[in-house]
Design a protein around this motif. Structure first.
Motif, short mmCIF file in Angstrom:
data_model
loop_
_atom_site.label_atom_id
_atom_site.label_comp_id
_atom_site.label_asym_id
_atom_site.label_seq_id
_atom_site.Cartn_x
_atom_site.Cartn_y
_atom_site.Cartn_z
N CYS A 113 0.81 -1.22 0.00
CA CYS A 113 0.00 0.00 0.00
C CYS A 113 0.84 1.27 0.00
CB CYS A 113 -0.94 0.01 1.20
SG CYS A 113 -1.82 -1.55 1.47
N ALA A 114 2.01 1.21 0.66
CA ALA A 114 2.86 2.40 0.77
C ALA A 114 3.39 2.88 -0.57
CB ALA A 114 4.03 2.13 1.72
N ALA A 115 3.34 2.04 -1.59
CA ALA A 115 3.78 2.47 -2.93
C ALA A 115 2.98 3.68 -3.39
CB ALA A 115 3.61 1.32 -3.93
N CYS A 116 1.73 3.77 -3.01
CA CYS A 116 0.90 4.92 -3.36
C CYS A 116 0.65 5.84 -2.17
CB CYS A 116 -0.44 4.46 -3.92
SG CYS A 116 -0.35 3.58 -5.49
N HIS A 117 0.45 5.25 -0.99
CA HIS A 117 0.04 6.04 0.17
C HIS A 117 1.21 6.59 0.98
CE1 HIS A 117 -4.27 5.28 -0.16
NE2 HIS A 117 -3.97 4.04 -0.49
N GLY A 118 2.42 6.07 0.73
CA GLY A 118 3.57 6.48 1.53
C GLY A 118 3.61 5.72 2.84
N PHE A 119 4.77 5.64 3.44
CA PHE A 119 4.92 4.87 4.67
C PHE A 119 4.09 5.43 5.82
CE2 PHE A 119 9.14 3.63 2.76
CZ PHE A 119 8.75 2.32 2.49
N ASP A 120 3.85 6.74 5.82
CA ASP A 120 3.05 7.34 6.89
C ASP A 120 1.58 7.48 6.51
OD1 ASP A 120 3.19 9.37 5.04
OD2 ASP A 120 4.05 10.87 6.40
N GLY A 121 1.21 7.04 5.29
CA GLY A 121 -0.17 7.12 4.86
C GLY A 121 -0.62 8.51 4.45
N LYS A 122 0.31 9.44 4.28
CA LYS A 122 -0.07 10.83 4.02
C LYS A 122 0.25 11.29 2.61
CE LYS A 122 0.78 13.74 7.41
NZ LYS A 122 1.47 14.47 8.51
N ARG A 123 0.64 10.37 1.74
CA ARG A 123 1.00 10.79 0.39
C ARG A 123 -0.22 11.17 -0.45
NH1 ARG A 123 4.61 7.17 -3.85
NH2 ARG A 123 5.43 8.92 -5.05
N LEU A 124 -1.36 10.57 -0.17
CA LEU A 124 -2.61 10.94 -0.83
C LEU A 124 -3.51 11.63 0.18
CD1 LEU A 124 -3.38 7.67 -2.85
CD2 LEU A 124 -2.29 9.77 -3.66
N ASP A 125 -4.16 12.68 -0.26
CA ASP A 125 -4.97 13.51 0.63
C ASP A 125 -6.29 13.84 -0.06
OD1 ASP A 125 -6.02 15.30 2.44
OD2 ASP A 125 -4.34 16.70 2.37
N TRP A 126 -7.39 13.42 0.56
CA TRP A 126 -8.73 13.66 0.00
C TRP A 126 -9.40 14.86 0.66
CZ3 TRP A 126 -6.94 8.86 1.57
CH2 TRP A 126 -6.64 7.96 0.54
N GLY A 127 -8.66 15.58 1.50
CA GLY A 127 -9.24 16.71 2.22
C GLY A 127 -9.20 17.99 1.41
N GLU A 128 -9.59 19.06 2.06
CA GLU A 128 -9.61 20.37 1.45
C GLU A 128 -8.83 21.34 2.33
OE1 GLU A 128 -10.82 21.23 -1.41
OE2 GLU A 128 -11.83 19.35 -1.91
N GLY A 129 -7.84 22.01 1.74
CA GLY A 129 -7.06 22.98 2.50
C GLY A 129 -6.33 22.34 3.66
#
Length: 266
Positions: free
Chosen positions: A196-212
């Protein structure tokens, strides 16, 4: 690495899918989850020889959002069978999950109240039903899914998911409060860090669905809606180039979910 639930877990590394050039990361501004042409076959096509895990995962993506899964457009109108007293409207009411829930129990599950309540029953009663009967229900006026929406060739994906692809979400998540109650986070960490970290990064913060400044990372989503995230771990998010763990079953998916809730939410 192996695990008693599935001695072939090390093959998960083979599931890692390359990020397309259009994949969105936390610092992108438009958060457009479109993919490149090179990913079209993986995201919207089908293999020449279809495996059972692929079939069930593809059906799970149709259940989530058939338009994104099949490269089509959702109707802009509210589904004619969607209750007028309920709180949603427009295209989202055409998604299976909107009435039946991420736990597949509809009004008897997590959607028993709140903004997604419809009073409509879940699909757990359809487990084991003949697939032609499920297809007939989906084509009926109640559901209204025409061949232009879900073709006859694509229909076996969702019927397979409904009849034999559902997992018992209550084994892993308390349906009364959405708390994660099962899963080995140590095992989940190994899967996450190698897949999963290939896309999400090791800390899970590489993808962000939030706003601002209101971020929504995978850890944020897992804490808020673990039933939805469990579904996507097993079936992938429709319309994007994402690996899934359908071939390894609900227990491994729950291990990953147990690890996800330890990741940063902000």
């Amino acid at each position: 690495m192996t695990h008693s639930r599935n001695g072939n877990l090390f093959f998960l590394i083979g599931l890692v899918v390359s990020l397309s050039a259009s994949m969105v990361f936390a610092d992108d501004e438009d958060r457009d989850y479109s993919h490149g042409e090179d990913a079209q076959e993986f995201v919207h096509g089908s293999p020449e020889t279809i495996s059972e895990p692929w079939l069930l995962a593809a059906g799970g993506r149709i259940y989530d959002n058939w338009a994104d899964a099949l490269d089509r457009e959702l109707p802009e109108s509210t589904h004619p069978a969607y209750p007028a007293s309920s709180k949603q409207s427009g295209s989202t009411t055409w998604r299976c999950k909107e009435c039946h829930g991420w736990d597949y129990r509809g009004a008897a599950g997590i959607y028993r109240d709140g903004s997604h309540f419809t009073g409509i029953k879940g699909i757990e009663g359809a487990i084991g039903m003949p697939e032609p009967a499920i297809a007939a229900l989906l084509r009926s006026s109640v559901h209204g899914y025409t061949p232009d929406m879900i073709s006859d060739d694509e229909m076996p994906r969702i019927t397979a998911f409904v009849t034999r692809g559902q997992v018992d979400v209550s084994k892993y998540i308390d349906l009364s409060n959405r708390a994660v109650i099962a899963g080995d986070a140590t095992v989940g960490r190994g899967v996450f860090q190698t897949v999963c970290a290939a896309c999400h990064g090791f800390d899970g913060k590489r993808l962000d669905w939030g706003e601002g400044d209101d971020h929504a990372y995978v850890g944020t989503e897992a804490a808020a809606a673990p039933d939805e995230v469990l579904h996507k771990i097993l079936s992938a998010h429709p319309g994007v180039e994402m690996a899934n763990l359908r071939a390894f079953g609900g227990d491994i998916a729950a291990d990953v979910l147990a690890y996800l809730i330890t990741l940063p939410e902000k």
